[in-house]
Write an enzyme that holds these catalytic residues in place. Structure first.
Site, PDB file in Angstrom:
ATOM      1  CG  ASN A   1     -17.384  22.937  -0.368  1.00  0.00           C
ATOM      2  OD1 ASN A   1     -17.330  22.569   0.806  1.00  0.00           O
ATOM      3  ND2 ASN A   1     -16.350  22.881  -1.173  1.00  0.00           N
TER       4      ASN A   1
ATOM      5  CE  LYS B   1     -14.109  27.088  -2.386  1.00  0.00           C
ATOM      6  NZ  LYS B   1     -13.279  26.016  -2.870  1.00  0.00           N
TER       7      LYS B   1
ATOM      8  NE  ARG C   1     -15.336  18.912  -0.494  1.00  0.00           N
ATOM      9  CZ  ARG C   1     -14.343  19.420   0.202  1.00  0.00           C
ATOM     10  NH1 ARG C   1     -14.452  20.611   0.769  1.00  0.00           N
ATOM     11  NH2 ARG C   1     -13.230  18.740   0.359  1.00  0.00           N
TER      12      ARG C   1
ATOM     13  CG  HIS D   1      -8.441  16.124  -2.807  1.00  0.00           C
ATOM     14  ND1 HIS D   1      -7.090  16.049  -2.544  1.00  0.00           N
ATOM     15  CD2 HIS D   1      -8.859  17.301  -2.298  1.00  0.00           C
ATOM     16  CE1 HIS D   1      -6.707  17.137  -1.898  1.00  0.00           C
ATOM     17  NE2 HIS D   1      -7.765  17.908  -1.731  1.00  0.00           N
TER      18      HIS D   1
ATOM     19  NE  ARG E   1      -4.337  19.017   5.717  1.00  0.00           N
ATOM     20  CZ  ARG E   1      -5.220  19.120   4.727  1.00  0.00           C
ATOM     21  NH1 ARG E   1      -4.947  18.633   3.530  1.00  0.00           N
ATOM     22  NH2 ARG E   1      -6.388  19.681   4.930  1.00  0.00           N
TER      23      ARG E   1
ATOM     24  CG  MET F   1       2.669  25.030  -3.851  1.00  0.00           C
ATOM     25  SD  MET F   1       4.163  24.670  -2.889  1.00  0.00           S
ATOM     26  CE  MET F   1       5.321  24.197  -4.174  1.00  0.00           C
ATOM     27  NE  ARG F   2      -0.496  32.123  -6.353  1.00  0.00           N
ATOM     28  CZ  ARG F   2      -1.782  32.398  -6.263  1.00  0.00           C
ATOM     29  NH1 ARG F   2      -2.386  33.029  -7.223  1.00  0.00           N
ATOM     30  NH2 ARG F   2      -2.467  32.032  -5.208  1.00  0.00           N
TER      31      ARG F   2
ATOM     32  N   GLY G   1      -5.096  24.038  -8.090  1.00  0.00           N
ATOM     33  CA  GLY G   1      -4.275  25.268  -8.141  1.00  0.00           C
ATOM     34  C   GLY G   1      -2.903  25.116  -8.761  1.00  0.00           C
TER      35      GLY G   1
ATOM     36  N   GLY H   1      -1.417  22.224  -9.989  1.00  0.00           N
ATOM     37  CA  GLY H   1      -1.443  21.339 -11.157  1.00  0.00           C
ATOM     38  C   GLY H   1      -1.932  22.048 -12.412  1.00  0.00           C
TER      39      GLY H   1
ATOM     40  CD  GLU I   1     -13.170  19.354  -5.820  1.00  0.00           C
ATOM     41  OE1 GLU I   1     -13.073  18.685  -4.797  1.00  0.00           O
ATOM     42  OE2 GLU I   1     -12.559  20.429  -5.985  1.00  0.00           O
TER      43      GLU I   1
HETATM   44  P1  ADP Z   1      -7.687  24.614  -2.435  1.00  0.00           P
HETATM   45  O1  ADP Z   1      -7.115  23.305  -2.034  1.00  0.00           O
HETATM   46  O2  ADP Z   1      -7.782  25.585  -1.319  1.00  0.00           O
HETATM   47  O3  ADP Z   1      -8.936  24.519  -3.290  1.00  0.00           O
HETATM   48  P2  ADP Z   1      -6.400  25.500  -4.887  1.00  0.00           P
HETATM   49  O4  ADP Z   1      -6.762  24.350  -5.733  1.00  0.00           O
HETATM   50  O5  ADP Z   1      -6.992  26.824  -5.206  1.00  0.00           O
HETATM   51  O6  ADP Z   1      -6.540  25.214  -3.355  1.00  0.00           O
HETATM   52  O7  ADP Z   1      -4.786  25.637  -4.979  1.00  0.00           O
HETATM   53  C1  ADP Z   1      -4.109  26.574  -4.220  1.00  0.00           C
HETATM   54  C2  ADP Z   1      -2.626  26.436  -4.538  1.00  0.00           C
HETATM   55  O8  ADP Z   1      -2.433  26.660  -5.930  1.00  0.00           O
HETATM   56  C3  ADP Z   1      -1.757  27.469  -3.810  1.00  0.00           C
HETATM   57  O9  ADP Z   1      -0.595  26.851  -3.287  1.00  0.00           O
HETATM   58  C4  ADP Z   1      -1.411  28.427  -4.909  1.00  0.00           C
HETATM   59  O10 ADP Z   1      -0.180  29.062  -4.701  1.00  0.00           O
HETATM   60  C5  ADP Z   1      -1.306  27.497  -6.080  1.00  0.00           C
HETATM   61  N1  ADP Z   1      -1.279  28.252  -7.327  1.00  0.00           N
HETATM   62  C6  ADP Z   1      -2.259  29.006  -7.856  1.00  0.00           C
HETATM   63  N2  ADP Z   1      -1.805  29.611  -8.970  1.00  0.00           N
HETATM   64  C7  ADP Z   1      -0.513  29.226  -9.132  1.00  0.00           C
HETATM   65  C8  ADP Z   1       0.512  29.506 -10.090  1.00  0.00           C
HETATM   66  N3  ADP Z   1       0.282  30.337 -11.085  1.00  0.00           N
HETATM   67  N4  ADP Z   1       1.721  28.914  -9.935  1.00  0.00           N
HETATM   68  C9  ADP Z   1       1.944  28.093  -8.905  1.00  0.00           C
HETATM   69  N5  ADP Z   1       1.039  27.793  -7.979  1.00  0.00           N
HETATM   70  C10 ADP Z   1      -0.178  28.359  -8.085  1.00  0.00           C
END
Ligand code: ADP
Length: 406
Positions: A7, A14, A90, A179, A240, A284-285, A331, A333, A385
């Site tokens: 990817n 990756k 990808r 996606h 975004r 989002m964390r 992430g 979800g 994926e």
């Molecule tokens: P990408 O689109 O770069 O592949 P990811 O699927 O890794 O991204 O998702 C990244 C997002 O997931 C970030 O906003 C991150 O803060 C969030 N995230 C990861 N772990 C947690 C968590 N424990 N609680 C809330 N959000 C999280």
């Protein structure tokens, strides 16, 4: 059969090397900062990790080092490059041409080049990656798996924008969606877990990563999705904006004297929860932690983020005239019980959804998170994926076909 999944991003690669007889990961890694100072590869095999710090001027050089790691005696997956049977790539944009994964040949390469104008940031590194693998592994087949392909059966009523039709004819401006590999994997898994016939099920998949999108998957096909002509449309994301009134663009250009590119940068890189929190964080964390402490700006950003997701889920229930299951992935979800719970409990009770708090209190594990009497099932399904790309690659090579139809 052993498949290397690649990817290529603008400055990163990756990769995952899989044994597709067992679907086990033999080794994997990430090459970063390609073409800029500080380039390195973080490579993993089981619990061993190696970091290779060395200059990598371009993707081809980085892939050369990746291949050295893949055949490394200690941390590799095989002993010889000859044991790599195929490479799955990808590719972000397949335009209107590709409705499934394809075996790469000259004609496919020409089409990919042609579609670069639709994804100028993403397709060029994908193409560079394919060319590099053709050179480094001569004779090994390459398969392209597109982010857009799963959405290729979206009907015209959902993919056309209500702008003069000449722009569709001239530039192919329409909803493509992204996606797709994740939505396909997660919707299929959801049907399997619930014992539903995939070709008769109504599933909403909610992919919440840095980029985020929702898809309505009916009878095994995506029939609508929230990302559009580009990944900017739809949900509120890390940086975004998602859906906005398009006249904000011209308003800002006039009031702030901005160029089209400047507005584009603001909407892509400085908006979303990052923009809503005045640049506090796009992660989002961080937003969630502060929101739960009661910090009002982050609480509002999280509310806006969840509200938009809930609105799309509601819209897709209408689009499919019903829903059997909703699956959260990526992430946020996969890792945020609170976001899943708030979306479902604050807005989706009318569907008869009942979250089981104990089951929901989990990260990154496949499971149903609703009570047995919940009318619509809600699930956590970690996306994969790479596995989907490797499966498509294997199927194309084994069946000796040129293109897969989903
Ligand atoms: P990408 O689109 O770069 O592949 P990811 O699927 O890794 O991204 O998702 C990244 C997002 O997931 C970030 O906003 C991150 O803060 C969030 N995230 C990861 N772990 C947690 C968590 N424990 N609680 C809330 N959000 C999280």
């Amino acid at each position: 059969m052993r498949v290397l999944v690649v990817n290529c991003g603008s400055s990163s690669i990756k990769y995952q090397f899989l044994d597709m007889d067992t679907e086990q990961i033999l080794c994997k890694g990430l090459a970063e900062r390609i073409g800029i100072p500080g380039s390195r590869i973080v490579h993993k095999k089981d619990d061993q990790k190696v970091v290779v710090d060395k200059p990598m001027k371009d993707h081809e050089e980085a892939l050369k080092y990746v291949l050295e790691l893949v055949v490394d005696e200690k941390v590799g997956g095989v002993k010889d490059l000859k044991e790599i049977d195929a490479v799955g790539h990808r590719v972000v944009h397949g335009g209107e041409k590709f409705s499934g994964s394809v075996l790469v040949d000259d004609e496919v390469m020409r089409a990919l080049e042609e579609y670069s104008y639709l994804a100028p940031l993403h397709n060029p590194p994908n193409i560079i990656g394919i060319r590099a693998m053709m050179k480094l592994l001569p004779g090994v087949p390459n398969v392209a798996v597109f982010d857009t392909a799963f959405h290729s059966k979206i009907p015209a009523k959902a993919y056309l924008y209500a702008i003069p039709h000449e722009y569709y004819k001239k530039y192919k401006i329409r909803r493509y969606g992204f996606h797709g590999t994740s939505h396909r994997y997660v919707s299929k898994r959801t049907a399997e877990i619930l014992g539903l016939d995939y070709h008769k099920a109504k599933i909403i998949t909610v992919h919440l990563g840095n980029g985020a999108s929702v898809a309505a998957v009916m009878n095994g096909h995506s029939i609508d999705t929230s990302m559009g002509f580009t990944p900017l449309e739809g949900l509120v994301m890390g940086t975004r904006c998602g859906d906005i009134d398009p006249s904000i663009v011209t308003f800002l250009m006039e009031k702030e004297g901005m160029t089209a590119e400047e507005v584009y940068t603001i909407l892509n890189k400085k908006s979303g929860v990052f923009g809503l929190t005045d640049g506090f964080s796009s992660d989002m964390r961080d937003i969630e932690d502060k929101a739960l402490e009661g910090e009002p700006v982050c609480r509002l950003a999280l509310d806006i983020y969840e509200y938009r997701i809930a609105k799309y889920i509601g819209a897709y229930v209408a689009a499919m005239n019903g829903v059997d299951a909703i699956a959260f992935t990526a992430g946020v979800g996969e890792n945020s019980p609170i976001t899943r719970k708030e979306i479902c409990e604050n807005y989706l009770g009318f569907l008869g959804i009942k979250i089981d708090d104990e089951k929901n209190n989990i990260k990154g594990e496949e499971r149903i998170i609703t009570t047995p009497d919940s009318k619509v099932k809600v699930l956590l399904v970690p996306t994969n994926e790479e596995l989907m790309i490797a499966r498509d690659t294997k199927e194309i090579i084994e069946k000796g076909i040129k293109q897969l139809e989903y």
